[in-house]
Motif scaffolding. Structure first.
Motif, PDB file in Angstrom:
ATOM      1  N   GLY A   1      -4.700  -9.536 -11.185  1.00 43.84           N
ATOM      2  CA  GLY A   1      -6.054  -9.586 -10.630  1.00 43.84           C
ATOM      3  C   GLY A   1      -5.960  -9.345  -9.132  1.00 43.84           C
ATOM      4  O   GLY A   1      -5.446  -8.329  -8.692  1.00 43.84           O
ATOM      5  N   ARG A   2      -6.423 -10.300  -8.358  1.00 41.49           N
ATOM      6  CA  ARG A   2      -6.332 -10.199  -6.898  1.00 41.49           C
ATOM      7  C   ARG A   2      -5.130 -10.946  -6.350  1.00 41.49           C
ATOM      8  O   ARG A   2      -4.870 -10.907  -5.154  1.00 41.49           O
ATOM      9  N   LYS A   3      -4.402 -11.634  -7.210  1.00 38.69           N
ATOM     10  CA  LYS A   3      -3.267 -12.449  -6.770  1.00 38.69           C
ATOM     11  C   LYS A   3      -1.995 -11.601  -6.717  1.00 38.69           C
ATOM     12  O   LYS A   3      -1.716 -10.835  -7.639  1.00 38.69           O
ATOM     13  N   ILE A   4      -1.238 -11.749  -5.642  1.00 37.50           N
ATOM     14  CA  ILE A   4       0.042 -11.071  -5.468  1.00 37.50           C
ATOM     15  C   ILE A   4       1.145 -12.109  -5.621  1.00 37.50           C
ATOM     16  O   ILE A   4       1.095 -13.169  -4.994  1.00 37.50           O
TER      17      ILE A   4
ATOM     18  N   ARG B   1       0.907  -7.798  -9.382  1.00 44.05           N
ATOM     19  CA  ARG B   1      -0.500  -7.944  -9.015  1.00 44.05           C
ATOM     20  C   ARG B   1      -1.208  -8.435 -10.273  1.00 44.05           C
ATOM     21  O   ARG B   1      -1.307  -7.722 -11.278  1.00 44.05           O
TER      22      ARG B   1
ATOM     23  N   HIS C   1       0.823  -1.200   0.000  1.00 40.66           N
ATOM     24  CA  HIS C   1       0.000   0.000   0.000  1.00 40.66           C
ATOM     25  C   HIS C   1       0.866   1.262   0.000  1.00 40.66           C
ATOM     26  O   HIS C   1       0.556   2.242  -0.686  1.00 40.66           O
TER      27      HIS C   1
END
Length: 66
Positions: free
Chosen positions: A43-46, A41, A32
């Motif tokens: 999609g929602r996967k890191i 990143r 952040h």
């Protein structure tokens, strides 16, 4: 130089090896604030690359002999 992480491996949140540098919440705070190791990143996967984690860890090294 010894590597803390496997150079050619990708690490995702939940991999226990990531606890070496910080827990899930700490990593989220760093992302952040645009701090910490580089990440992808998708999609929602890191995803963290092992080579990026090793480079970041080496940059955090403090040499007490100088």
């Amino acid at each position: 130089m010894a590597h803390l992480f496997e150079q050619n491996r990708n690490y995702v949140l939940g991999d226990p090896e990531l606890n070496l540098i910080g827990g899930h919440n700490k990593l989220a705070q760093w992302r952040h604030k645009r701090m910490g190791p580089a990440f992808y990143r998708l999609g929602r996967k890191i995803i963290y690359r092992g080579a990026d984690l090793n480079a970041w860890a080496e940059a955090q090294r403090i040499d007490t002999t100088t």
